[in-house]
Design a protein around this motif. Structure first.
Motif, mmCIF file in Angstrom:
data_model
loop_
_atom_site.group_PDB
_atom_site.id
_atom_site.type_symbol
_atom_site.label_atom_id
_atom_site.label_comp_id
_atom_site.label_asym_id
_atom_site.label_seq_id
_atom_site.Cartn_x
_atom_site.Cartn_y
_atom_site.Cartn_z
ATOM 1 N N PRO A 1 17.350 12.117 6.512
ATOM 2 C CA PRO A 1 18.305 11.165 7.106
ATOM 3 C C PRO A 1 18.448 9.883 6.295
ATOM 4 O O PRO A 1 19.523 9.298 6.234
ATOM 5 C CB PRO A 1 17.730 10.898 8.503
ATOM 6 C CG PRO A 1 16.296 11.316 8.422
ATOM 7 C CD PRO A 1 16.247 12.432 7.430
ATOM 8 N N VAL A 2 17.368 9.414 5.701
ATOM 9 C CA VAL A 2 17.391 8.307 4.736
ATOM 10 C C VAL A 2 16.548 8.773 3.555
ATOM 11 O O VAL A 2 15.343 8.989 3.690
ATOM 12 C CB VAL A 2 16.821 6.998 5.317
ATOM 13 C CG1 VAL A 2 16.970 5.872 4.305
ATOM 14 C CG2 VAL A 2 17.520 6.635 6.626
ATOM 15 N N THR A 3 17.177 8.962 2.412
ATOM 16 C CA THR A 3 16.519 9.601 1.286
ATOM 17 C C THR A 3 15.699 8.617 0.442
ATOM 18 O O THR A 3 15.872 7.395 0.540
ATOM 19 C CB THR A 3 17.565 10.269 0.375
ATOM 20 O OG1 THR A 3 18.380 9.238 -0.222
ATOM 21 C CG2 THR A 3 18.446 11.236 1.159
ATOM 22 N N ALA A 4 14.850 9.182 -0.407
ATOM 23 C CA ALA A 4 14.138 8.358 -1.372
ATOM 24 C C ALA A 4 15.121 7.644 -2.287
ATOM 25 O O ALA A 4 14.900 6.484 -2.665
ATOM 26 C CB ALA A 4 13.183 9.232 -2.189
ATOM 27 N N GLU A 5 16.210 8.321 -2.637
ATOM 28 C CA GLU A 5 17.238 7.680 -3.463
ATOM 29 C C GLU A 5 17.831 6.463 -2.767
ATOM 30 O O GLU A 5 18.105 5.437 -3.412
ATOM 31 C CB GLU A 5 18.352 8.684 -3.797
ATOM 32 C CG GLU A 5 17.934 9.769 -4.772
ATOM 33 C CD GLU A 5 17.332 10.992 -4.077
ATOM 34 O OE1 GLU A 5 17.009 10.901 -2.873
ATOM 35 O OE2 GLU A 5 17.174 12.028 -4.752
ATOM 36 N N ALA B 1 8.884 3.831 -6.741
ATOM 37 C CA ALA B 1 9.718 4.660 -5.872
ATOM 38 C C ALA B 1 10.252 5.880 -6.615
ATOM 39 O O ALA B 1 10.282 6.994 -6.073
ATOM 40 C CB ALA B 1 10.868 3.825 -5.319
ATOM 41 N N GLU B 2 10.664 5.682 -7.838
ATOM 42 C CA GLU B 2 11.179 6.800 -8.631
ATOM 43 C C GLU B 2 10.082 7.829 -8.908
ATOM 44 O O GLU B 2 10.333 9.041 -8.902
ATOM 45 C CB GLU B 2 11.777 6.282 -9.932
ATOM 46 C CG GLU B 2 13.073 5.519 -9.717
ATOM 47 C CD GLU B 2 13.652 4.942 -10.994
ATOM 48 O OE1 GLU B 2 14.868 4.706 -11.035
ATOM 49 O OE2 GLU B 2 12.872 4.713 -11.962
ATOM 50 N N GLU B 3 8.847 7.351 -9.127
ATOM 51 C CA GLU B 3 7.737 8.275 -9.348
ATOM 52 C C GLU B 3 7.459 9.113 -8.102
ATOM 53 O O GLU B 3 7.246 10.335 -8.188
ATOM 54 C CB GLU B 3 6.485 7.492 -9.741
ATOM 55 C CG GLU B 3 5.286 8.388 -10.033
ATOM 56 C CD GLU B 3 4.012 7.612 -10.334
ATOM 57 O OE1 GLU B 3 2.920 8.199 -10.183
ATOM 58 O OE2 GLU B 3 4.105 6.422 -10.705
ATOM 59 N N THR C 1 0.818 -1.221 0.000
ATOM 60 C CA THR C 1 0.000 0.000 0.000
ATOM 61 C C THR C 1 0.850 1.269 0.000
ATOM 62 O O THR C 1 0.302 2.373 -0.130
ATOM 63 C CB THR C 1 -0.924 0.045 1.228
ATOM 64 O OG1 THR C 1 -0.129 0.194 2.424
ATOM 65 C CG2 THR C 1 -1.763 -1.216 1.342
ATOM 66 N N HIS C 2 2.151 1.142 0.167
ATOM 67 C CA HIS C 2 3.003 2.323 0.340
ATOM 68 C C HIS C 2 2.903 3.303 -0.829
ATOM 69 O O HIS C 2 2.803 4.523 -0.632
ATOM 70 C CB HIS C 2 4.469 1.903 0.515
ATOM 71 C CG HIS C 2 4.758 1.319 1.858
ATOM 72 N ND1 HIS C 2 6.015 0.903 2.252
ATOM 73 C CD2 HIS C 2 3.944 1.075 2.924
ATOM 74 C CE1 HIS C 2 5.963 0.433 3.475
ATOM 75 N NE2 HIS C 2 4.719 0.519 3.902
ATOM 76 N N TYR C 3 2.969 2.767 -2.045
ATOM 77 C CA TYR C 3 2.945 3.642 -3.217
ATOM 78 C C TYR C 3 1.641 4.435 -3.278
ATOM 79 O O TYR C 3 1.655 5.666 -3.430
ATOM 80 C CB TYR C 3 3.142 2.812 -4.489
ATOM 81 C CG TYR C 3 2.815 3.562 -5.757
ATOM 82 C CD1 TYR C 3 3.662 4.561 -6.240
ATOM 83 C CD2 TYR C 3 1.651 3.274 -6.470
ATOM 84 C CE1 TYR C 3 3.346 5.259 -7.404
ATOM 85 C CE2 TYR C 3 1.335 3.962 -7.626
ATOM 86 C CZ TYR C 3 2.192 4.951 -8.094
ATOM 87 O OH TYR C 3 1.879 5.639 -9.235
ATOM 88 N N GLU C 4 0.527 3.746 -3.149
ATOM 89 C CA GLU C 4 -0.776 4.412 -3.251
ATOM 90 C C GLU C 4 -0.933 5.487 -2.184
ATOM 91 O O GLU C 4 -1.324 6.634 -2.479
ATOM 92 C CB GLU C 4 -1.894 3.374 -3.109
ATOM 93 C CG GLU C 4 -3.298 3.979 -3.097
ATOM 94 C CD GLU C 4 -4.383 2.973 -2.719
ATOM 95 O OE1 GLU C 4 -5.545 3.392 -2.555
ATOM 96 O OE2 GLU C 4 -4.054 1.774 -2.569
ATOM 97 N N TYR C 5 -0.615 5.141 -0.937
ATOM 98 C CA TYR C 5 -0.835 6.085 0.156
ATOM 99 C C TYR C 5 0.183 7.219 0.132
ATOM 100 O O TYR C 5 -0.168 8.387 0.364
ATOM 101 C CB TYR C 5 -0.784 5.357 1.502
ATOM 102 C CG TYR C 5 -1.929 4.391 1.722
ATOM 103 C CD1 TYR C 5 -3.137 4.524 1.039
ATOM 104 C CD2 TYR C 5 -1.814 3.340 2.630
ATOM 105 C CE1 TYR C 5 -4.186 3.647 1.243
ATOM 106 C CE2 TYR C 5 -2.863 2.457 2.846
ATOM 107 C CZ TYR C 5 -4.040 2.607 2.149
ATOM 108 O OH TYR C 5 -5.082 1.738 2.361
#
Length: 349
Positions: free
Chosen positions: A318-322, A102-104, A74-78
């Motif tokens: 502290p922890v990036t999307a990248e 994740a890139e989106e 559900t992570h992407y949708e929310y």
């Protein structure tokens, strides 16, 4: 001091144990409440907060930051809805189920000028902080081999259906594997290639529950393993360098202590028992050393403090999307490697 109004997307174990206590502790955060679908529990612990009946109600409220602590699929949708609503987001691991998702999300956050962080709290475990100190001090010389393990003995299926359903976010690779991969990349950077063996060992398991991964670097190999059939544990962290070795069993106490209801602090929190100290055998300045060394103090507060500063001072998360994207690239390569029984070159991923 600026206040960051923060809401949770669930108040199960993760919300109660890993998030709410640190939001309450940090003077810069205000916990506004949590989305609760069936059980209404958050007000038992925090009477002044809200129990939101829907995600839409939560997003319409005066909230600055939303913690996406729901099942992985559900992570992407929310997270997308959170960002589209103009809120900062902290997303639990695994970040999403695919690299493309994740890139989106990363692109969307950047487009809107929002902070998007991944909850990789185990970078602040006492174990890993000690391993990092040993590496930073270069007492082992050039590292030639490392092995990180996150093992348990639990042959039974989880009663939590979402953990055992054959969905893209389930399985030990997405769960514990996300931690191990993140730690390896945090310490050693992105590898050149991956080889993996992913298995199902528990009776009637519908998801992967055992994996071994080899990360190929020009000068070293890093092995990662997790499984549910390790009754007698081996060191969780093993490092071998040209001058010496360091062994450390898993000893961080934070999760166990938080589950008892104890509240974190900045004094003695995350101090593990002395008997779990790591063992160092090396040569330094011409002298041999063989013995235990003190363990660093763990504290997940540092992640939340880093996120607060990221939002208020507009600095890096502290922890990036990248960081989360790189972990997912390793997971995807590991799945391909295991399916094809071959080494996967990450330059081609």
């Amino acid at each position: 001091m600026k206040t960051i109004k923060t809401a949770l997307l669930s108040y199960g174990m993760s919300g109660k144990v890993f998030h709410a206590p640190f939001l309450e502790m940090h003077p810069g955060f205000e916990l506004t409440g949590s989305w609760e679908r069936s059980k209404k529990l958050i007000q038992q612990d925090y009477p002044d907060v809200k129990s939101y009946g829907s995600l839409e109600e939560l997003l319409a409220d005066d909230v600055d930051l939303v913690i996406v602590n729901t099942p992985v699929d559900t992570h992407y949708e929310y997270a997308k809805k959170v960002l589209e609503a103009g809120k900062h987001a902290l997303v639990e691991k695994a970040f999403t189920t695919t690299v493309a998702q994740a890139e989106e999300l990363d692109a969307l956050a950047k487009q809107k000028g929002l902070k998007l962080a991944v909850f990789q709290n185990r970078r602040w475990d006492s174990d890993l902080k000690t391993v990092k100190q040993v590496l930073d001090q270069k007492v082992l010389g050039e590292i030639v081999e490392a092995e990180f393990r996150f093992d348990r003995y639990n042959p039974n299926l989880s009663p939590k259906a979402w953990k055992e359903d054959n969905n893209p976010g389930a399985g030990i690779l997405m769960d514990l594997g996300s931690h191990l991969i993140d730690q390896a990349l945090y310490l050693f950077g992105f590898p050149e290639a991956v080889f993996a063996d992913i298995r199902r060992l528990r009776e009637n398991s519908q998801v992967d529950d055992d994996f071994s991964i080899m990360l190929y670097y020009p000068d070293k190999r890093v092995k990662l393993h997790s499984g549910f059939f390790v009754r007698e544990g081996v060191p969780a962290y093993t490092l071998h360098g040209r001058k010496g070795s360091f062994l450390k069993q898993r000893g961080d106490i934070q999760e166990d202590v938080l589950k008892t209801g104890q509240k974190p602090n900045l004094e003695d929190w995350g101090t593990e028992p002395e008997e779990k100290a790591g063992f160092l055998h090396t040569e330094h300045d011409g002298e041999l050393f063989r013995g235990h060394i003190p363990t660093q103090q763990g504290n997940y507060y540092s992640l939340f403090d880093g996120l607060y500063k990221s939002i208020t001072e507009n600095i890096q998360e502290p922890v990036t999307a990248e960081d989360g994207i790189r972990v997912l690239k390793i997971i995807a390569a590991a799945q391909q490697s295991s399916a094809q029984r071959k080494v996967v070159d990450l330059g081609a991923v």
